[in-house]
Design a protein around this motif. Structure first.
Motif, PDB file in Angstrom:
ATOM      1  N   GLY A 187      32.085 -43.283   8.485  1.00 42.75           N
ATOM      2  CA  GLY A 187      30.942 -43.156   7.592  1.00 42.75           C
ATOM      3  C   GLY A 187      30.065 -41.970   7.926  1.00 42.75           C
ATOM      4  N   ASP A 188      28.749 -42.210   8.043  1.00 41.29           N
ATOM      5  CA  ASP A 188      27.780 -41.134   8.233  1.00 41.29           C
ATOM      6  C   ASP A 188      27.243 -41.058   9.659  1.00 41.29           C
ATOM      7  OD1 ASP A 188      28.115 -40.798   5.551  1.00 41.29           O
ATOM      8  OD2 ASP A 188      26.005 -40.880   5.035  1.00 41.29           O
ATOM      9  N   THR A 189      28.018 -41.485  10.634  1.00 39.64           N
ATOM     10  CA  THR A 189      27.545 -41.358  12.015  1.00 39.64           C
ATOM     11  C   THR A 189      27.685 -39.912  12.502  1.00 39.64           C
ATOM     12  OG1 THR A 189      29.737 -42.074  12.730  1.00 39.64           O
ATOM     13  CG2 THR A 189      27.997 -43.738  12.688  1.00 39.64           C
ATOM     14  N   LEU A 190      28.857 -39.346  12.311  1.00 44.28           N
ATOM     15  CA  LEU A 190      29.168 -37.989  12.749  1.00 44.28           C
ATOM     16  C   LEU A 190      29.682 -37.164  11.573  1.00 44.28           C
ATOM     17  CD1 LEU A 190      31.148 -38.769  16.020  1.00 44.28           C
ATOM     18  CD2 LEU A 190      29.032 -37.442  15.932  1.00 44.28           C
ATOM     19  N   VAL A 218      28.040 -49.765  13.913  1.00 48.44           N
ATOM     20  CA  VAL A 218      27.527 -48.492  14.437  1.00 48.44           C
ATOM     21  C   VAL A 218      26.208 -48.145  13.734  1.00 48.44           C
ATOM     22  CG1 VAL A 218      29.683 -47.531  15.305  1.00 48.44           C
ATOM     23  CG2 VAL A 218      29.146 -47.306  12.880  1.00 48.44           C
ATOM     24  N   PRO A 219      25.151 -48.925  13.974  1.00 47.20           N
ATOM     25  CA  PRO A 219      23.876 -48.677  13.296  1.00 47.20           C
ATOM     26  C   PRO A 219      23.203 -47.406  13.790  1.00 47.20           C
ATOM     27  CG  PRO A 219      23.603 -50.303  15.027  1.00 47.20           C
ATOM     28  CD  PRO A 219      25.081 -50.022  14.944  1.00 47.20           C
ATOM     29  N   GLY A 220      22.202 -46.991  13.036  1.00 42.35           N
ATOM     30  CA  GLY A 220      21.419 -45.806  13.386  1.00 42.35           C
ATOM     31  C   GLY A 220      21.091 -45.017  12.144  1.00 42.35           C
ATOM     32  N   HIS A 221      22.124 -44.586  11.422  1.00 43.26           N
ATOM     33  CA  HIS A 221      21.904 -43.953  10.124  1.00 43.26           C
ATOM     34  C   HIS A 221      21.289 -44.983   9.179  1.00 43.26           C
ATOM     35  CE1 HIS A 221      22.478 -41.456   6.633  1.00 43.26           C
ATOM     36  NE2 HIS A 221      23.325 -42.308   6.084  1.00 43.26           N
ATOM     37  N   THR A 222      21.891 -46.158   9.116  1.00 44.06           N
ATOM     38  CA  THR A 222      21.308 -47.345   8.480  1.00 44.06           C
ATOM     39  C   THR A 222      21.632 -48.541   9.365  1.00 44.06           C
ATOM     40  OG1 THR A 222      23.148 -48.243   7.165  1.00 44.06           O
ATOM     41  CG2 THR A 222      21.988 -46.316   6.256  1.00 44.06           C
TER      42      THR A 222
END
Length: 324
Positions: free
Chosen positions: A198-201, A179-183
């Protein structure tokens, strides 16, 4: 990356395509929801200094467990580390009689140092992260001028997960979702009916993670979030952080896919991709860098280990001037 001997917790052959991965994760969640024995027990430890939730996940039948996103206490003014937050995890696991199979990292955190190596010494378990960590190592290895002695192949970890890799916690099936995007390295772990994202939502009243770190991408984050929100509505979501949205007095780190679909202030159903990207990009420009980004990234890109000690036996954290 080290070779792992066959065991009940060893990753198996990945599912072939992103759509097939999501279908497999959906089937796993639906099966678990229909069979409580396949739903893990979860105990969360919240570190208020870094606003980080560490989750201990275990199979009640076998007592096998995973620790997800642990915290090493770090005092920036002195450069000293402590194990108070991690020790609470150790005490719980020993009291409960659990056996740790996995030390999982959802990504290379920029806001806290990982305690995974110390916990591994105390409790065992394979230390793992998403295979995208090699991109993070390459980018930040250059930013921190880590030198050729710093390997950028993920070999500091025991295992690198790819999208669709299946594994287990005891008898409870699990699957890794990229689920990339934040990193670039963000990985969600779906264990039984619970997803550790993690830090997605964040909680629905707080929104979504930033996407402005090197290697981050707001558009990729949108697609990753929509992928997670395609899981069954009753999927339990466990978050890595909470900052208490305005008007809320308590910390929270558990929600559901359905609640996020309906109520996430940044990305609920009906939000268009371009609108999200515009909002996220504008919002990120107003944010300061995390307080502990300098030590955190340098340590976490090394799987929670400090930089190599210099000739005087001391490890040093670098601060690049006018770079980030």
């Amino acid at each position: 990356m080290s070779d792992l001997p066959p065991s009940p917790g060893t990753p198996r052959t990945p599912v072939s395509t992103p759509d097939a991965v999501l279908a497999a994760a959906t089937e796993q969640v639906e099966t678990a929801l229909a069979s409580p024995a396949l739903c893990p027990v979860i105990r969360t430890f919240f570190d208020e200094d870094t606003f980080t939730a560490t989750h201990v996940v275990h199979d009640p039948e076998t007592k096998k467990a995973a620790i997800i996103d642990s915290v090493l206490n770090y005092e920036a003014s002195s450069g000293r580390t402590k194990h108070g937050s991690a020790q609470m995890v150790v005490d719980y696991i020993r009291k409960t009689g659990l056996e740790v199979e996995w030390q999982l990292e959802t990504h290379a955190h920029a806001d806290h140092l990982s305690a995974a190596p110390w916990l591994q010494q105390q409790l065992g378990g394979k230390l793992a992260i998403g295979a995208g960590i090699t991109r993070v190592q390459d980018v930040f290895g250059k930013i921190f001028n880590a030198g050729t002695e710093f390997a950028r192949d993920g070999s500091q970890f025991d295992h690198l997960f790819h999208d669709g890799d299946t594994f287990s916690v005891g008898t409870i099936p699990a699957i890794a979702l990229h689920v990339p995007g934040h990193t670039p390295a963000d990985m969600a772990f779906v264990i039984g009916d619970a997803a550790f994202i993690g830090d997605t939502l964040f909680m629905p009243d707080y929104g979504t993670a930033r996407a402005d770190f090197p290697g981050g991408d707001a558009r990729a984050l949108f697609h990753s979030i929509r992928r997670l929100l395609s899981l069954p509505a009753l999927t339990r979501l466990y978050l890595c952080h909470d900052y208490k949205a305005p008007g809320r007095d308590t910390f929270a780190w558990e929600t559901t896919v359905g609640a996020e679909r309906e109520g996430n202030v940044h990305v609920h159903n009906g939000i268009a991709e371009d609108d999200f990207v515009a909002m996220r990009s504008a919002r990120d420009k107003t944010l300061s860098l995390p307080t502990l980004i300098m030590p955190s990234v340098q340590v976490n890109m090394r799987a929670g280990h400090m930089p190599e000690a210099e000739e005087n036996g001391v490890s040093y954290i670098k601060v690049p001037v006018n770079t980030l």
